[in-house]
Design an enzyme around this catalytic site. Structure first.
Site, PDB file in Angstrom:
ATOM      1  N   TYR A   6      -5.005  -8.353  -1.336  1.00  0.00           N
ATOM      2  CA  TYR A   6      -4.530  -9.390  -2.264  1.00  0.00           C
ATOM      3  C   TYR A   6      -5.712 -10.125  -2.896  1.00  0.00           C
ATOM      4  O   TYR A   6      -5.797 -10.263  -4.121  1.00  0.00           O
ATOM      5  CB  TYR A   6      -3.619 -10.370  -1.514  1.00  0.00           C
ATOM      6  CG  TYR A   6      -2.883 -11.333  -2.434  1.00  0.00           C
ATOM      7  CD1 TYR A   6      -1.817 -10.893  -3.215  1.00  0.00           C
ATOM      8  CD2 TYR A   6      -3.251 -12.672  -2.527  1.00  0.00           C
ATOM      9  CE1 TYR A   6      -1.132 -11.766  -4.058  1.00  0.00           C
ATOM     10  CE2 TYR A   6      -2.579 -13.544  -3.369  1.00  0.00           C
ATOM     11  CZ  TYR A   6      -1.518 -13.097  -4.123  1.00  0.00           C
ATOM     12  OH  TYR A   6      -0.843 -13.956  -4.969  1.00  0.00           O
ATOM     13  N   THR A  38       8.730 -19.302  -3.539  1.00  0.00           N
ATOM     14  CA  THR A  38       9.376 -18.091  -4.074  1.00  0.00           C
ATOM     15  C   THR A  38       9.672 -17.131  -2.914  1.00  0.00           C
ATOM     16  O   THR A  38       9.143 -17.306  -1.811  1.00  0.00           O
ATOM     17  CB  THR A  38       8.455 -17.337  -5.065  1.00  0.00           C
ATOM     18  OG1 THR A  38       7.426 -16.671  -4.310  1.00  0.00           O
ATOM     19  CG2 THR A  38       7.832 -18.236  -6.098  1.00  0.00           C
ATOM     20  N   LYS A  55      -6.679  -9.975  -6.824  1.00  0.00           N
ATOM     21  CA  LYS A  55      -6.543 -11.206  -7.624  1.00  0.00           C
ATOM     22  C   LYS A  55      -7.901 -11.626  -8.215  1.00  0.00           C
ATOM     23  O   LYS A  55      -7.950 -12.196  -9.308  1.00  0.00           O
ATOM     24  CB  LYS A  55      -5.906 -12.323  -6.796  1.00  0.00           C
ATOM     25  CG  LYS A  55      -4.419 -12.086  -6.510  1.00  0.00           C
ATOM     26  CD  LYS A  55      -3.585 -12.026  -7.799  1.00  0.00           C
ATOM     27  CE  LYS A  55      -2.109 -11.824  -7.540  1.00  0.00           C
ATOM     28  NZ  LYS A  55      -1.292 -11.787  -8.761  1.00  0.00           N
ATOM     29  N   VAL A  96       3.555 -21.204  -3.860  1.00  0.00           N
ATOM     30  CA  VAL A  96       4.705 -21.569  -4.697  1.00  0.00           C
ATOM     31  C   VAL A  96       5.967 -21.136  -3.958  1.00  0.00           C
ATOM     32  O   VAL A  96       5.992 -20.065  -3.328  1.00  0.00           O
ATOM     33  CB  VAL A  96       4.639 -20.843  -6.071  1.00  0.00           C
ATOM     34  CG1 VAL A  96       5.707 -21.380  -7.000  1.00  0.00           C
ATOM     35  CG2 VAL A  96       3.248 -20.982  -6.704  1.00  0.00           C
ATOM     36  N   ILE A 152       8.286 -16.857  -9.886  1.00  0.00           N
ATOM     37  CA  ILE A 152       7.568 -17.470 -11.012  1.00  0.00           C
ATOM     38  C   ILE A 152       7.990 -16.832 -12.330  1.00  0.00           C
ATOM     39  O   ILE A 152       8.243 -17.521 -13.324  1.00  0.00           O
ATOM     40  CB  ILE A 152       6.035 -17.334 -10.798  1.00  0.00           C
ATOM     41  CG1 ILE A 152       5.600 -18.145  -9.569  1.00  0.00           C
ATOM     42  CG2 ILE A 152       5.262 -17.783 -12.042  1.00  0.00           C
ATOM     43  CD1 ILE A 152       4.165 -17.894  -9.110  1.00  0.00           C
ATOM     44  N   ASP A 210       8.806  -0.117 -14.171  1.00  0.00           N
ATOM     45  CA  ASP A 210       7.776  -0.146 -13.139  1.00  0.00           C
ATOM     46  C   ASP A 210       6.447  -0.301 -13.888  1.00  0.00           C
ATOM     47  O   ASP A 210       6.027   0.627 -14.593  1.00  0.00           O
ATOM     48  CB  ASP A 210       7.802   1.162 -12.331  1.00  0.00           C
ATOM     49  CG  ASP A 210       6.725   1.184 -11.255  1.00  0.00           C
ATOM     50  OD1 ASP A 210       5.848   0.288 -11.256  1.00  0.00           O
ATOM     51  OD2 ASP A 210       6.752   2.111 -10.431  1.00  0.00           O
TER      52      ASP A 210
HETATM   53  P1  NAD Z   1       8.343 -12.589  -6.274  1.00  0.00           P
HETATM   54  O1  NAD Z   1       8.245 -11.568  -5.197  1.00  0.00           O
HETATM   55  O2  NAD Z   1       9.358 -13.665  -6.173  1.00  0.00           O
HETATM   56  O3  NAD Z   1       8.502 -11.877  -7.694  1.00  0.00           O
HETATM   57  C1  NAD Z   1       7.753 -10.770  -8.054  1.00  0.00           C
HETATM   58  C2  NAD Z   1       8.603  -9.879  -8.945  1.00  0.00           C
HETATM   59  O4  NAD Z   1       7.781  -8.796  -9.389  1.00  0.00           O
HETATM   60  C3  NAD Z   1       9.816  -9.254  -8.216  1.00  0.00           C
HETATM   61  O5  NAD Z   1      10.992  -9.495  -8.954  1.00  0.00           O
HETATM   62  C4  NAD Z   1       9.472  -7.772  -8.164  1.00  0.00           C
HETATM   63  O6  NAD Z   1      10.618  -6.933  -8.263  1.00  0.00           O
HETATM   64  C5  NAD Z   1       8.565  -7.622  -9.376  1.00  0.00           C
HETATM   65  N1  NAD Z   1       7.705  -6.450  -9.248  1.00  0.00           N
HETATM   66  C6  NAD Z   1       6.951  -6.066  -8.183  1.00  0.00           C
HETATM   67  N2  NAD Z   1       6.343  -4.903  -8.435  1.00  0.00           N
HETATM   68  C7  NAD Z   1       6.711  -4.533  -9.690  1.00  0.00           C
HETATM   69  C8  NAD Z   1       6.439  -3.406 -10.510  1.00  0.00           C
HETATM   70  N3  NAD Z   1       5.654  -2.412 -10.066  1.00  0.00           N
HETATM   71  N4  NAD Z   1       6.977  -3.349 -11.739  1.00  0.00           N
HETATM   72  C9  NAD Z   1       7.794  -4.343 -12.190  1.00  0.00           C
HETATM   73  N5  NAD Z   1       8.115  -5.429 -11.441  1.00  0.00           N
HETATM   74  C10 NAD Z   1       7.584  -5.519 -10.212  1.00  0.00           C
HETATM   75  O7  NAD Z   1       6.878 -13.203  -6.347  1.00  0.00           O
HETATM   76  P2  NAD Z   1       6.308 -14.541  -7.018  1.00  0.00           P
HETATM   77  O8  NAD Z   1       5.936 -15.451  -5.921  1.00  0.00           O
HETATM   78  O9  NAD Z   1       7.148 -14.994  -8.143  1.00  0.00           O
HETATM   79  O10 NAD Z   1       4.938 -13.928  -7.581  1.00  0.00           O
HETATM   80  C11 NAD Z   1       4.725 -13.688  -8.956  1.00  0.00           C
HETATM   81  C12 NAD Z   1       3.230 -13.612  -9.188  1.00  0.00           C
HETATM   82  O11 NAD Z   1       2.640 -14.843  -8.795  1.00  0.00           O
HETATM   83  C13 NAD Z   1       2.538 -12.512  -8.364  1.00  0.00           C
HETATM   84  O12 NAD Z   1       1.554 -11.894  -9.163  1.00  0.00           O
HETATM   85  C14 NAD Z   1       1.901 -13.296  -7.243  1.00  0.00           C
HETATM   86  O13 NAD Z   1       0.758 -12.662  -6.729  1.00  0.00           O
HETATM   87  C15 NAD Z   1       1.555 -14.593  -7.942  1.00  0.00           C
HETATM   88  N6  NAD Z   1       1.382 -15.731  -7.044  1.00  0.00           N
HETATM   89  C16 NAD Z   1       2.385 -16.132  -6.243  1.00  0.00           C
HETATM   90  C17 NAD Z   1       2.159 -17.212  -5.391  1.00  0.00           C
HETATM   91  C18 NAD Z   1       3.222 -17.737  -4.461  1.00  0.00           C
HETATM   92  O14 NAD Z   1       2.890 -18.554  -3.594  1.00  0.00           O
HETATM   93  N7  NAD Z   1       4.471 -17.362  -4.615  1.00  0.00           N
HETATM   94  C19 NAD Z   1       0.908 -17.861  -5.386  1.00  0.00           C
HETATM   95  C20 NAD Z   1      -0.082 -17.407  -6.242  1.00  0.00           C
HETATM   96  C21 NAD Z   1       0.165 -16.341  -7.069  1.00  0.00           C
END
Ligand code: NAD
Length: 272
Positions: free
Chosen positions: A176, A211, A180, A209, A18, A68
């Site tokens: 989680y 990803t 959240k 989503v 995302i 981080d």
């Molecule tokens: P993703 O794993 O594809 O991307 C997450 C990114 O965050 C990664 O590039 C990772 O390196 C980075 N990251 C993790 N810990 C970190 C830290 N301590 N410092 C800096 N960067 C860090 O995940 P995504 O699916 O794109 O999720 C993004 C957000 O969306 C998250 O907060 C997730 O909870 C939320 N979300 C995702 C979904 C889904 O279905 N994919 C649904 C609802 C919410």
């Protein structure tokens, strides 16, 4: 429709999923600068590289920074770097987060796991909000002309990525769901505290989503794709662009009176 995005965006977690889609959307919608923040520097560089050919602002610059978000000094030096490079921050999207790979009943959750989720999903976002609103508060109040009228858009906008688990519970994913829900509480309080400073703070709450985070969840639970189809009324998961477009809208001047909101974008999952 003419773009109303023209400032500088800091997007965390923008090396993947995302966050990456949001960074690319800002570039395409007219941002002057996009700061791609991620733990994974190579992935952040890749997002920055992909953003350049699609950018529509002739002054566009992309900056990839390894950060981080759980480390306040790492966040502070990133913000200092952004201010030295661009002089301001208009949008901050906090997408860095971790998801569940192993389901565990509530009586099996340990404090180590809870703390890891708390540090990334809540404290990581709080660290960015604190460091970035400090900069935003020093900026002048912006206005834009929309349909012949001047509209006050404030000093900056924060958008946190929650989840439909900010509202509902799913069995056996305690860390989680807990973090959240907390993120939504943080969003609402930060919105209240920052409203007098003309800084809006909102959350988007997606369902599933497409990803790498979901790929990892599917690895741990091969029945997940079939289950998703049966419980999502729209019978499919979201593509990242469908989330990014709502995020760009919520941070744009078109949403100038929206603050403290959690916008559920889940294909109807939480309706039933
Ligand atoms: P993703 O794993 O594809 O991307 C997450 C990114 O965050 C990664 O590039 C990772 O390196 C980075 N990251 C993790 N810990 C970190 C830290 N301590 N410092 C800096 N960067 C860090 O995940 P995504 O699916 O794109 O999720 C993004 C957000 O969306 C998250 O907060 C997730 O909870 C939320 N979300 C995702 C979904 C889904 O279905 N994919 C649904 C609802 C919410």
């Amino acid at each position: 429709m003419a773009s109303t995005i023209d400032g500088v965006a800091v997007v965390t977690g923008a090396g993947s999923g995302i966050g990456r889609a949001v960074a690319l959307a800002y570039a395409a919608e007219g941002a002057r600068g996009v700061v791609v923040v991620d733990l994974n520097y190579e992935a952040a560089m890749e997002t920055a590289r992909r953003s350049k050919p699609i950018a529509t602002n002739p002054a566009y610059q992309a900056l990839a920074i390894a950060v981080d978000v759980t480390d306040i000094s790492s966040v502070d030096s990133m913000v200092q770097n952004v201010v030295e490079t661009f002089g301001r921050i208009d949008y901050n999207v906090n997408s860095a987060g971790i998801g569940v790979q192993q389901h565990r009943a509530v009586d099996e959750v340990d404090s180590l796991e809870m703390n890891r989720f708390w540090q990334v999903n809540v404290m990581g976002t709080l660290n960015c909000i604190q460091a970035i609103t400090k900069v935003m508060k020093t900026q002048s109040i912006a206005t834009v002309g929309l349909r012949g009228r001047t509209r006050e858009v404030g000093r900056g906008v924060i958008l946190n990525v929650g989840s439909c688990n900010s509202y509902i519970a799913t069995p056996q994913i305690v860390p989680y769901t807990t973090t959240k829900h907390a993120l939504l509480g943080l969003t609402k309080t930060a919105a209240l505290d920052n409203a007098p400073h003309k800084i809006r703070v909102n959350a988007i709450c997606p369902g599933w989503v497409n990803t790498p985070m979901v790929d990892a969840a599917v690895e741990g639970n091969p029945n997940l794709p079939t289950m998703m189809k049966t419980i999502i009324p729209m019978e499919r998961i979201a593509e990242v662009e469908e989330i990014a477009d709502v995020i760009v809208f919520m941070t744009s001047p078109r949403a100038s009176y929206v603050t403290g909101a959690g916008w559920i974008v889940d294909g109807g999952t939480t309706l039933q």
